[in-house]
Design a protein around this motif. Structure first.
Motif, short mmCIF file in Angstrom:
data_model
loop_
_atom_site.label_atom_id
_atom_site.label_comp_id
_atom_site.label_asym_id
_atom_site.label_seq_id
_atom_site.Cartn_x
_atom_site.Cartn_y
_atom_site.Cartn_z
N PHE A 222 0.45 -1.16 0.28
CA PHE A 222 0.37 0.02 0.16
C PHE A 222 1.14 1.09 0.06
O PHE A 222 1.99 1.63 0.70
CB PHE A 222 -0.91 0.05 1.10
CG PHE A 222 -2.46 -1.87 1.11
CD1 PHE A 222 -3.26 -0.96 1.07
CD2 PHE A 222 -1.87 -2.10 2.57
CE1 PHE A 222 -3.88 -2.33 0.72
CE2 PHE A 222 -2.17 -3.45 2.26
CZ PHE A 222 -3.47 -3.48 1.45
N ASN A 224 0.45 3.88 1.78
CA ASN A 224 -0.34 4.84 3.13
C ASN A 224 -0.20 3.84 4.30
O ASN A 224 -0.42 2.24 4.16
CB ASN A 224 -0.93 5.54 3.04
CG ASN A 224 -1.83 4.77 2.93
OD1 ASN A 224 -2.78 4.98 3.86
ND2 ASN A 224 -2.87 4.79 2.01
N GLU A 226 -2.10 4.46 6.93
CA GLU A 226 -3.44 3.56 7.66
C GLU A 226 -4.11 2.19 6.32
O GLU A 226 -4.52 1.36 6.80
CB GLU A 226 -4.49 4.83 6.98
CG GLU A 226 -4.19 6.03 8.02
CD GLU A 226 -4.29 5.59 9.23
OE1 GLU A 226 -5.54 4.91 10.17
OE2 GLU A 226 -3.32 6.16 10.42
N ASN A 227 -4.58 2.20 5.30
CA ASN A 227 -4.62 1.05 4.76
C ASN A 227 -3.45 -0.44 5.23
O ASN A 227 -3.91 -1.80 5.74
CB ASN A 227 -4.31 1.25 2.97
CG ASN A 227 -5.02 2.17 2.43
OD1 ASN A 227 -6.23 2.20 3.26
ND2 ASN A 227 -4.77 2.74 1.55
N ILE A 228 -2.26 0.00 5.53
CA ILE A 228 -1.25 -1.01 5.97
C ILE A 228 -2.00 -1.60 7.08
O ILE A 228 -2.50 -2.66 7.14
CB ILE A 228 0.07 -0.62 6.18
CG1 ILE A 228 0.85 -0.62 5.11
CG2 ILE A 228 0.82 -1.42 7.11
CD1 ILE A 228 1.75 0.02 4.88
N LYS A 229 -2.19 -0.57 8.30
CA LYS A 229 -3.05 -1.16 9.37
C LYS A 229 -3.91 -1.67 9.29
O LYS A 229 -4.41 -2.50 10.09
CB LYS A 229 -3.50 0.17 10.48
CG LYS A 229 -1.49 1.05 11.17
CD LYS A 229 -1.61 2.08 11.66
CE LYS A 229 -2.72 2.75 11.17
NZ LYS A 229 -2.61 4.11 12.40
N GLN A 230 -5.60 -1.16 8.72
CA GLN A 230 -6.09 -1.63 8.79
C GLN A 230 -6.53 -3.27 7.88
O GLN A 230 -6.71 -4.63 8.38
CB GLN A 230 -7.13 -0.73 7.26
CG GLN A 230 -8.74 -2.19 7.25
CD GLN A 230 -9.68 -1.73 8.29
OE1 GLN A 230 -9.43 -0.32 8.60
NE2 GLN A 230 -9.97 -2.93 8.59
N ALA A 231 -5.25 -3.49 6.62
CA ALA A 231 -4.78 -5.25 6.40
C ALA A 231 -4.79 -6.00 7.77
O ALA A 231 -4.69 -7.34 7.82
CB ALA A 231 -3.89 -4.86 5.47
N ASP A 234 -7.25 -7.14 9.59
CA ASP A 234 -7.90 -7.70 8.79
C ASP A 234 -7.23 -9.10 9.17
O ASP A 234 -7.71 -10.50 7.74
CB ASP A 234 -9.09 -7.19 7.75
CG ASP A 234 -8.90 -6.01 6.97
OD1 ASP A 234 -9.95 -6.08 8.30
OD2 ASP A 234 -9.59 -5.55 6.52
#
Length: 307
Positions: A222, A224, A226-231, A234
């Motif tokens: 990713f 950014n 934020e997207n890494i943390k969300q992944a 999940d």
């Protein structure tokens, strides 16, 4: 010869591209090309050697560019001086930031700046790192806040913060049960979420993993944090991220951070944040004041939470 044409010429040279220079000057590429040709016609000299790929400045072009920069920047300084007399509200410092420099933490700096410099303001914009360099080079932003800065010849970088890189993982992951700190080699074979290959932070992470013989399995990339943390939340895998960017998730219990243990004498793996600005540009006093506030006493405490 119009000042606007000189400004277009400077943008084309700074960006080493007619298309990007035109975009920085908010004109079409054909208009930028025409403006440069009109300058060459007026001077009776070729400024850009278009027969080369990529094109390059002629000796006359280098001489003219140096003088153009001084003229354009002096005009902008005069324009700002006049505007300050007409607008007692003062100067607004334009700051371009990477997404992971937290809004909450920067807002604290902005509030302190406004309190110490009545009438001055700060305009924060968040964007991709490549855009930050372009904005600062084109004088569309006074300052850039960026990680792993690579300023080149046209920019200067002032060190701001050093943020420890840690392992981020879901609470149920096997690494979440690690001791206070873990060897980087433990990551070997782990499903790994990381940054896009074009980003400097990705190259630094890859270099760190290779140095410790930690061959991970990249499952997602990713641009950014934020997207890494969300992944990670999940269940996609684990990641190496700056510790301050995880504090909100750690407090909520959605992520766990594990410190990295390095060999004696080896420097810790950190993400350096820097403040960049144009090297030859005379900075407005409000801009220099904001830099001093970011780097001055007490800034490290407030800034240590920035991601």
């Amino acid at each position: 010869m119009h000042l606007e044409s000189l400004n277009i010429f400077c943008d084309v040279v700074r960006h080493q591209s007619f298309s990007r220079g035109a975009m920085a000057s908010s004109v079409s590429q054909s208009a930028a090309s025409q403006a440069v040709r009109q300058i060459e016609k007026r001077l009776g000299a070729q400024l850009i050697d278009r027969s080369k790929r990529p094109w390059r400045l002629t000796p006359e072009g280098r001489l003219f560019f140096k003088g153009c920069q001084e003229i354009v920047e002096r005009y902008h300084e005069l324009e700002e001086a006049v505007q300050r007399r007409q607008q007692p509200s003062g100067y607004t410092v334009r700051v371009a930031c990477i997404y992971s420099v937290g809004l909450h933490d920067l807002s604290q700096h902005v509030d302190r700046f406004r309190a110490s410099t009545p009438g001055a303001g700060v305009d924060l914009e968040y964007m991709h790192p490549d855009q930050i360099y372009s904005r600062v080079l084109a004088d569309q932003s006074d300052l850039g806040l960026i990680s792993f800065a690579n300023p080149g010849r046209e920019l200067t970088a002032t060190p701001w913060q050093s943020q420890a890189m840690v392992v981020a993982c879901p609470p149920g992951h096997r690494l979440a049960r690690s001791a206070a700190a873990m060897e980087p080699g433990v990551l070997r074979g782990a499903a790994f979420v990381t940054f896009d290959r074009g980003l400097k932070v990705r190259r630094e992470i890859d270099r760190f993993l290779r140095r410790h013989d930690a061959d991970v399995h990249v499952v997602a990339e990713f641009d950014n944090i934020e997207n890494i943390k969300q992944a990670i939340e999940d269940g996609a895998g684990v990641a190496l991220l700056p510790e301050p960017t995880l504090r909100r998730e750690v407090e909520r219990g959605t992520l766990v951070r594990v410190a990295l243990r390095t060999e004696p004498g080896e420097p810790p793996f950190v993400r350096p944040l820097s403040i960049i600005h144009r090297r030859r540009r005379r900075l407005n006093p409000a801009v220099t004041g904001f830099i001093k506030l970011l780097c001055g006493p007490g800034a490290a405490v407030a800034g240590s939470r920035a991601g």
